[in-house]
Scaffold this active site. Structure first.
Site, PDB file in Angstrom:
ATOM      1  N   ASP A 127      -7.587  -5.215   4.398  1.00  0.00           N
ATOM      2  CA  ASP A 127      -6.810  -3.970   4.351  1.00  0.00           C
ATOM      3  C   ASP A 127      -6.756  -3.374   5.750  1.00  0.00           C
ATOM      4  O   ASP A 127      -7.787  -2.952   6.290  1.00  0.00           O
ATOM      5  CB  ASP A 127      -7.526  -3.021   3.375  1.00  0.00           C
ATOM      6  CG  ASP A 127      -6.775  -1.724   3.140  1.00  0.00           C
ATOM      7  OD1 ASP A 127      -5.648  -1.588   3.636  1.00  0.00           O
ATOM      8  OD2 ASP A 127      -7.337  -0.854   2.440  1.00  0.00           O
TER       9      ASP A 127
ATOM     10  N   GLY B  68      -0.999   1.702   9.950  1.00  0.00           N
ATOM     11  CA  GLY B  68      -0.370   1.415  11.241  1.00  0.00           C
ATOM     12  C   GLY B  68      -1.314   1.110  12.389  1.00  0.00           C
ATOM     13  O   GLY B  68      -0.906   1.143  13.554  1.00  0.00           O
TER      14      GLY B  68
ATOM     15  N   MET C 108     -11.632   6.206  -0.578  1.00  0.00           N
ATOM     16  CA  MET C 108     -12.270   6.517   0.712  1.00  0.00           C
ATOM     17  C   MET C 108     -12.743   7.957   0.625  1.00  0.00           C
ATOM     18  O   MET C 108     -12.181   8.857   1.278  1.00  0.00           O
ATOM     19  CB  MET C 108     -11.251   6.297   1.839  1.00  0.00           C
ATOM     20  CG  MET C 108     -11.008   4.827   2.126  1.00  0.00           C
ATOM     21  SD  MET C 108      -9.557   4.555   3.170  1.00  0.00           S
ATOM     22  CE  MET C 108      -8.299   4.502   1.919  1.00  0.00           C
TER      23      MET C 108
ATOM     24  N   HIS D 265      -8.367   2.405  -4.035  1.00  0.00           N
ATOM     25  CA  HIS D 265      -9.367   2.322  -2.962  1.00  0.00           C
ATOM     26  C   HIS D 265      -9.832   3.741  -2.645  1.00  0.00           C
ATOM     27  O   HIS D 265      -9.082   4.525  -2.062  1.00  0.00           O
ATOM     28  CB  HIS D 265      -8.679   1.645  -1.754  1.00  0.00           C
ATOM     29  CG  HIS D 265      -9.500   1.580  -0.512  1.00  0.00           C
ATOM     30  ND1 HIS D 265      -8.948   1.307   0.721  1.00  0.00           N
ATOM     31  CD2 HIS D 265     -10.826   1.741  -0.289  1.00  0.00           C
ATOM     32  CE1 HIS D 265      -9.898   1.296   1.640  1.00  0.00           C
ATOM     33  NE2 HIS D 265     -11.051   1.576   1.059  1.00  0.00           N
TER      34      HIS D 265
ATOM     35  N   MET E  83      -8.004   9.455   0.008  1.00  0.00           N
ATOM     36  CA  MET E  83      -8.784   9.933   1.169  1.00  0.00           C
ATOM     37  C   MET E  83      -9.078  11.415   1.010  1.00  0.00           C
ATOM     38  O   MET E  83      -8.192  12.189   0.642  1.00  0.00           O
ATOM     39  CB  MET E  83      -7.977   9.745   2.449  1.00  0.00           C
ATOM     40  CG  MET E  83      -7.499   8.330   2.670  1.00  0.00           C
ATOM     41  SD  MET E  83      -6.568   8.246   4.205  1.00  0.00           S
ATOM     42  CE  MET E  83      -6.003   6.550   4.165  1.00  0.00           C
TER      43      MET E  83
ATOM     44  N   GLY F 287      -3.616  -3.454   9.152  1.00  0.00           N
ATOM     45  CA  GLY F 287      -3.040  -4.303  10.196  1.00  0.00           C
ATOM     46  C   GLY F 287      -2.625  -5.678   9.708  1.00  0.00           C
ATOM     47  O   GLY F 287      -2.586  -6.632  10.491  1.00  0.00           O
TER      48      GLY F 287
ATOM     49  N   ASP G 134      -4.482   4.332  -1.728  1.00  0.00           N
ATOM     50  CA  ASP G 134      -5.534   4.793  -0.821  1.00  0.00           C
ATOM     51  C   ASP G 134      -5.837   6.272  -1.033  1.00  0.00           C
ATOM     52  O   ASP G 134      -5.028   7.129  -0.677  1.00  0.00           O
ATOM     53  CB  ASP G 134      -5.070   4.602   0.625  1.00  0.00           C
ATOM     54  CG  ASP G 134      -5.093   3.143   1.034  1.00  0.00           C
ATOM     55  OD1 ASP G 134      -6.135   2.492   0.831  1.00  0.00           O
ATOM     56  OD2 ASP G 134      -4.071   2.663   1.558  1.00  0.00           O
TER      57      ASP G 134
ATOM     58  N   SER H  34       0.850  -1.193   0.000  1.00  0.00           N
ATOM     59  CA  SER H  34       0.000   0.000   0.000  1.00  0.00           C
ATOM     60  C   SER H  34       0.886   1.243   0.000  1.00  0.00           C
ATOM     61  O   SER H  34       1.663   1.475   0.931  1.00  0.00           O
ATOM     62  CB  SER H  34      -0.895   0.006   1.242  1.00  0.00           C
ATOM     63  OG  SER H  34      -1.545   1.257   1.316  1.00  0.00           O
TER      64      SER H  34
ATOM     65  N   HIS I 222      -1.635  -1.156  -4.143  1.00  0.00           N
ATOM     66  CA  HIS I 222      -2.867  -0.593  -3.556  1.00  0.00           C
ATOM     67  C   HIS I 222      -2.673   0.906  -3.325  1.00  0.00           C
ATOM     68  O   HIS I 222      -1.662   1.328  -2.755  1.00  0.00           O
ATOM     69  CB  HIS I 222      -3.130  -1.329  -2.238  1.00  0.00           C
ATOM     70  CG  HIS I 222      -4.416  -0.989  -1.563  1.00  0.00           C
ATOM     71  ND1 HIS I 222      -5.625  -1.534  -1.937  1.00  0.00           N
ATOM     72  CD2 HIS I 222      -4.687  -0.158  -0.517  1.00  0.00           C
ATOM     73  CE1 HIS I 222      -6.593  -1.064  -1.155  1.00  0.00           C
ATOM     74  NE2 HIS I 222      -6.043  -0.222  -0.276  1.00  0.00           N
TER      75      HIS I 222
ATOM     76  N   MET J  32     -12.639  -4.087   5.273  1.00  0.00           N
ATOM     77  CA  MET J  32     -11.666  -3.274   6.021  1.00  0.00           C
ATOM     78  C   MET J  32     -11.423  -3.924   7.373  1.00  0.00           C
ATOM     79  O   MET J  32     -12.375  -4.229   8.104  1.00  0.00           O
ATOM     80  CB  MET J  32     -12.193  -1.851   6.233  1.00  0.00           C
ATOM     81  CG  MET J  32     -12.227  -0.967   4.995  1.00  0.00           C
ATOM     82  SD  MET J  32     -10.622  -0.690   4.206  1.00  0.00           S
ATOM     83  CE  MET J  32      -9.640   0.019   5.522  1.00  0.00           C
TER      84      MET J  32
HETATM   85  C1  DX5 Z   1      -6.234   2.438   5.786  1.00  0.00           C
HETATM   86  C2  DX5 Z   1      -5.803   2.128   4.364  1.00  0.00           C
HETATM   87  C3  DX5 Z   1      -4.809   1.045   4.242  1.00  0.00           C
HETATM   88  C4  DX5 Z   1      -3.465   1.306   4.867  1.00  0.00           C
HETATM   89  C5  DX5 Z   1      -3.080   0.033   5.577  1.00  0.00           C
HETATM   90  O1  DX5 Z   1      -7.286   3.342   5.741  1.00  0.00           O
HETATM   91  O2  DX5 Z   1      -6.943   1.765   3.578  1.00  0.00           O
HETATM   92  O3  DX5 Z   1      -4.615   0.619   2.898  1.00  0.00           O
HETATM   93  O4  DX5 Z   1      -2.455   1.632   3.953  1.00  0.00           O
HETATM   94  O5  DX5 Z   1      -1.952   0.293   6.317  1.00  0.00           O
HETATM   95  P1  DX5 Z   1      -1.298  -0.740   7.308  1.00  0.00           P
HETATM   96  O6  DX5 Z   1      -0.936  -1.940   6.473  1.00  0.00           O
HETATM   97  O7  DX5 Z   1      -0.120  -0.002   7.825  1.00  0.00           O
HETATM   98  O8  DX5 Z   1      -2.322  -1.072   8.347  1.00  0.00           O
HETATM   99 ZN    ZN Z   2      -6.869   0.758   1.370  1.00  0.00          ZN
END
Ligand code: DX5
Ligand code: ZN
Length: 227
Positions: free
Chosen positions: A184, A153, A74, A72, A43, A186, A41, A14, A39, A145
């Site tokens: 996606d 993180g 968001m 993705h 936002m 953790g 993200d 990601s 991937h 999710m």
């Molecule tokens: C969270 C994102 C994830 C994020 C995951 O809103 O959609 O894609 O990058 O990050 P880690 O793998 O660090 O949890």
């Molecule tokens: Zn994501």
């Protein structure tokens, strides 16, 4: 890029966790480590409490790689912004059922398909699998999710999300559907096997992939965890 079956486990770095001061190098580092899908993200500071990047970044990444770009969104009003992400070179666009639409989830999925790329639905940890049911036969991918969307993180929400993932797999298999199951948030070598056991085949890895200095070592550790 040959199509990937929903039985194939894939690790998706990601970009959110990459070093953005040298984003092109980071993308190439992921590809050189063996990643096939990346991937991204997006936002908007409204649907989630964070702002990342938009179509311009997707376009920049497109210039650097031939990896499959899994975008993705968001964001609210994904239908309003859709054409810009299509033009930027996304290979899959995933939208959230909880977002606001000018049109509808269904019309947006249809438009993504018409553009000749893949489409997905994403579910916030609080959203039950039932919310995806009306779209189950229209999607290539269902994103469950495993953290509250917005930040990398965070810890993997196993008990809140694994029953939903299992329900999504059971529904898919019972109805002869083909969607990928993506997790996606953790995802590490110790959490990915739990998600795999409940049906996931696409594992988004931010911190666990871009955190370690050695991308190939991170990739092989994560890949063996889901093999
Ligand atoms: C969270 C994102 C994830 C994020 C995951 O809103 O959609 O894609 O990058 O990050 P880690 O793998 O660090 O949890
Ligand atoms: Zn994501």
């Amino acid at each position: 890029m040959p199509p990937v079956s929903h039985e194939t486990p894939l690790i998706l770095p990601s970009l959110l966790a990459a070093d953005w001061s040298r984003v092109g190098d980071e993308v190439r580092r992921a590809e050189a480590a063996g990643a096939r899908w990346l991937h991204l993200d997006v936002m908007d500071g409204a649907f989630v409490d964070n702002i990342s990047f938009g179509p311009q970044m997707v376009g920049v990444v497109r210039q650097c790689t031939s990896m499959f770009l899994d975008v993705h969104l968001m964001i609210h009003r994904p239908d309003h912004y859709l054409e810009r992400f299509l033009k930027a070179g996304a290979d899959n666009i995933t939208i959230h059922v909880e977002a606001r639409y000018d049109t509808s989830v269904e019309a947006t999925l249809r438009r993504i398909r018409e553009a000749g790329i893949q489409c997905g639905i994403a579910l916030h940890p609080d959203t039950p699998f039932d919310a995806a049911l009306p779209y189950a036969d229209m999607i290539d991918l269902l994103l469950v999710m495993t953290v509250v969307p917005g930040f990398g993180g965070q810890p993997f929400m196993e008990k809140e999300t694994m029953p939903k993932l299992a329900a999504a797999r059971a529904h898919r298999d019972a109805h002869g559907l083909k969607y990928h199951l993506e997790v996606d948030g953790g995802i590490y070598a110790h959490t990915a096997p739990i998600a795999k056991k409940h049906g996931a085949n696409l594992f988004v890895c931010g911190t666990s992939f871009f955190g370690p200095a050695e991308a190939s070592a991170a990739m092989s550790e994560l890949t063996s965890a889901v093999a």
